[in-house]
Design a protein around this motif. Structure first.
Motif, PDB file in Angstrom:
ATOM      1  N   PRO A   1      47.326  -2.186  45.858  1.00  0.00           N
ATOM      2  CA  PRO A   1      47.307  -2.413  44.408  1.00  0.00           C
ATOM      3  C   PRO A   1      46.854  -1.151  43.649  1.00  0.00           C
ATOM      4  N   VAL A   2      47.310  -1.035  42.421  1.00  0.00           N
ATOM      5  CA  VAL A   2      47.035   0.149  41.602  1.00  0.00           C
ATOM      6  C   VAL A   2      45.535   0.426  41.515  1.00  0.00           C
ATOM      7  N   GLU A   3      44.747  -0.591  41.251  1.00  0.00           N
ATOM      8  CA  GLU A   3      43.307  -0.394  41.097  1.00  0.00           C
ATOM      9  C   GLU A   3      42.682   0.189  42.363  1.00  0.00           C
ATOM     10  N   GLU A   4      43.107  -0.296  43.515  1.00  0.00           N
ATOM     11  CA  GLU A   4      42.580   0.219  44.774  1.00  0.00           C
ATOM     12  C   GLU A   4      43.030   1.656  45.004  1.00  0.00           C
ATOM     13  N   ARG A   5      44.272   1.942  44.670  1.00  0.00           N
ATOM     14  CA  ARG A   5      44.797   3.306  44.841  1.00  0.00           C
ATOM     15  C   ARG A   5      44.032   4.283  43.967  1.00  0.00           C
ATOM     16  N   VAL A   6      43.752   3.884  42.719  1.00  0.00           N
ATOM     17  CA  VAL A   6      42.990   4.749  41.812  1.00  0.00           C
ATOM     18  C   VAL A   6      41.599   5.001  42.372  1.00  0.00           C
ATOM     19  N   GLU A   7      40.932   3.950  42.822  1.00  0.00           N
ATOM     20  CA  GLU A   7      39.595   4.109  43.404  1.00  0.00           C
ATOM     21  C   GLU A   7      39.637   5.014  44.637  1.00  0.00           C
ATOM     22  N   ASP A   8      40.626   4.822  45.478  1.00  0.00           N
ATOM     23  CA  ASP A   8      40.784   5.654  46.668  1.00  0.00           C
ATOM     24  C   ASP A   8      40.974   7.114  46.285  1.00  0.00           C
ATOM     25  N   LEU A   9      41.828   7.351  45.321  1.00  0.00           N
ATOM     26  CA  LEU A   9      42.087   8.726  44.879  1.00  0.00           C
ATOM     27  C   LEU A   9      40.828   9.354  44.284  1.00  0.00           C
ATOM     28  N   LEU A  10      40.105   8.611  43.477  1.00  0.00           N
ATOM     29  CA  LEU A  10      38.870   9.146  42.886  1.00  0.00           C
ATOM     30  C   LEU A  10      37.831   9.474  43.955  1.00  0.00           C
ATOM     31  N   LYS A  11      37.750   8.668  44.984  1.00  0.00           N
ATOM     32  CA  LYS A  11      36.798   8.930  46.071  1.00  0.00           C
ATOM     33  C   LYS A  11      37.168  10.188  46.850  1.00  0.00           C
ATOM     34  N   ARG A  12      38.470  10.429  47.024  1.00  0.00           N
ATOM     35  CA  ARG A  12      38.927  11.569  47.817  1.00  0.00           C
ATOM     36  C   ARG A  12      38.998  12.863  47.017  1.00  0.00           C
ATOM     37  N   THR A  13      38.974  12.776  45.701  1.00  0.00           N
ATOM     38  CA  THR A  13      39.079  13.962  44.856  1.00  0.00           C
ATOM     39  C   THR A  13      37.734  14.683  44.810  1.00  0.00           C
ATOM     40  N   THR A  14      37.739  15.971  45.098  1.00  0.00           N
ATOM     41  CA  THR A  14      36.499  16.759  45.042  1.00  0.00           C
ATOM     42  C   THR A  14      36.116  17.011  43.589  1.00  0.00           C
ATOM     43  N   LEU A  15      34.893  17.446  43.385  1.00  0.00           N
ATOM     44  CA  LEU A  15      34.445  17.777  42.035  1.00  0.00           C
ATOM     45  C   LEU A  15      35.332  18.877  41.447  1.00  0.00           C
ATOM     46  N   GLU A  16      35.671  19.862  42.256  1.00  0.00           N
ATOM     47  CA  GLU A  16      36.529  20.963  41.781  1.00  0.00           C
ATOM     48  C   GLU A  16      37.901  20.447  41.360  1.00  0.00           C
ATOM     49  N   GLU A  17      38.446  19.508  42.101  1.00  0.00           N
ATOM     50  CA  GLU A  17      39.746  18.934  41.746  1.00  0.00           C
ATOM     51  C   GLU A  17      39.656  18.090  40.481  1.00  0.00           C
ATOM     52  N   LYS A  18      38.555  17.387  40.290  1.00  0.00           N
ATOM     53  CA  LYS A  18      38.371  16.600  39.066  1.00  0.00           C
ATOM     54  C   LYS A  18      38.277  17.520  37.852  1.00  0.00           C
ATOM     55  N   VAL A  19      37.532  18.601  37.997  1.00  0.00           N
ATOM     56  CA  VAL A  19      37.440  19.574  36.901  1.00  0.00           C
ATOM     57  C   VAL A  19      38.810  20.186  36.627  1.00  0.00           C
ATOM     58  N   ALA A  20      39.548  20.498  37.688  1.00  0.00           N
ATOM     59  CA  ALA A  20      40.888  21.081  37.525  1.00  0.00           C
ATOM     60  C   ALA A  20      41.807  20.144  36.756  1.00  0.00           C
ATOM     61  N   GLN A  21      41.633  18.833  36.915  1.00  0.00           N
ATOM     62  CA  GLN A  21      42.473  17.876  36.196  1.00  0.00           C
ATOM     63  C   GLN A  21      42.209  17.887  34.687  1.00  0.00           C
ATOM     64  N   MET A  22      41.113  18.503  34.277  1.00  0.00           N
ATOM     65  CA  MET A  22      40.826  18.625  32.842  1.00  0.00           C
ATOM     66  C   MET A  22      41.324  19.946  32.270  1.00  0.00           C
ATOM     67  N   ARG A  23      41.890  20.787  33.106  1.00  0.00           N
ATOM     68  CA  ARG A  23      42.388  22.090  32.658  1.00  0.00           C
ATOM     69  C   ARG A  23      43.821  21.971  32.172  1.00  0.00           C
ATOM     70  N   SER A  24      44.114  22.791  31.169  1.00  0.00           N
ATOM     71  CA  SER A  24      45.472  22.871  30.642  1.00  0.00           C
ATOM     72  C   SER A  24      45.864  24.339  30.555  1.00  0.00           C
ATOM     73  N   ILE A  25      47.094  24.620  30.866  1.00  0.00           N
ATOM     74  CA  ILE A  25      47.603  25.983  30.708  1.00  0.00           C
ATOM     75  C   ILE A  25      48.444  26.020  29.446  1.00  0.00           C
ATOM     76  N   TRP A  26      48.108  26.925  28.541  1.00  0.00           N
ATOM     77  CA  TRP A  26      48.930  27.183  27.367  1.00  0.00           C
ATOM     78  C   TRP A  26      48.870  28.668  27.046  1.00  0.00           C
ATOM     79  N   ASP A  27      47.707  29.144  26.601  1.00  0.00           N
ATOM     80  CA  ASP A  27      47.560  30.550  26.215  1.00  0.00           C
ATOM     81  C   ASP A  27      47.885  31.511  27.354  1.00  0.00           C
ATOM     82  N   ALA A  28      47.503  31.144  28.565  1.00  0.00           N
ATOM     83  CA  ALA A  28      47.634  32.059  29.697  1.00  0.00           C
ATOM     84  C   ALA A  28      48.815  31.709  30.599  1.00  0.00           C
ATOM     85  N   LYS A  29      49.819  31.053  30.052  1.00  0.00           N
ATOM     86  CA  LYS A  29      50.930  30.619  30.917  1.00  0.00           C
ATOM     87  C   LYS A  29      51.672  31.774  31.557  1.00  0.00           C
TER      88      LYS A  29
END
Length: 148
Positions: free
Chosen positions: A2-30
């Motif tokens: 189920p979606v909820e379980e998959r999301v929880e699984d993904l959040l558990k496996r994602t490192t802090l660095e990967e979570k921070v990377a998910q907040m990054r956007s490329i625009w100015d430095a593309k």
């Protein structure tokens, strides 16, 4: 799974660095992830963003924020080629294969010289990146199509 379980699984496996990377956007430095012909360069992306990114802003821009009347951006096919290359990279060459979100001036139109209905002719990714990932392992490439 189920979606909820998959999301929880993904959040558990994602490192802090990967979570921070998910907040990054490329625009100015593309252009930092492009080659001399302004095409996507996977080696540069891997070096600069080893944990991936969450968003790529205005893929129609050739080099970053500027008016399309000052510096011509990508045409429709070039934009689609870039989005597909970036998405393929994210899905196939990052540890968890989390797709990249894109935005192209969605609230007030497509900021480019050319067809004004471009944004309606692409099938964009769903808004919730984690929910998208929750569909289980992505087994096929994401395709963007231009309706001629």
């Amino acid at each position: 799974m189920p979606v909820e379980e998959r999301v929880e699984d993904l959040l558990k496996r994602t490192t802090l660095e990967e979570k921070v990377a998910q907040m990054r956007s490329i625009w100015d430095a593309k252009s930092d992830v492009f080659d001399a012909k302004l095409e996507f360069d996977p080696a540069k992306m891997a070096k600069l963003y080893p944990d991936g990114i969450g968003q790529f802003a205005r893929p129609s821009d050739a080099t970053g924020p500027t008016s399309p009347r000052v510096l011509q951006g990508r045409d429709v096919r070039g934009t689609i080629r870039l989005v597909n290359a970036l998405q393929h990279y994210a899905l196939e060459h990052t540890r968890l294969g989390i797709p990249i979100q894109f935005h192209e001036e969605g609230l007030h139109g497509y900021a480019a010289v050319g067809p004004p209905a471009f944004h309606r002719r692409l099938r964009w990714l769903p808004a919730g990146i984690l929910l998208w990932c929750a569909r289980s392992t992505v087994s096929r490439p994401v395709k963007f199509e231009h309706g001629a």
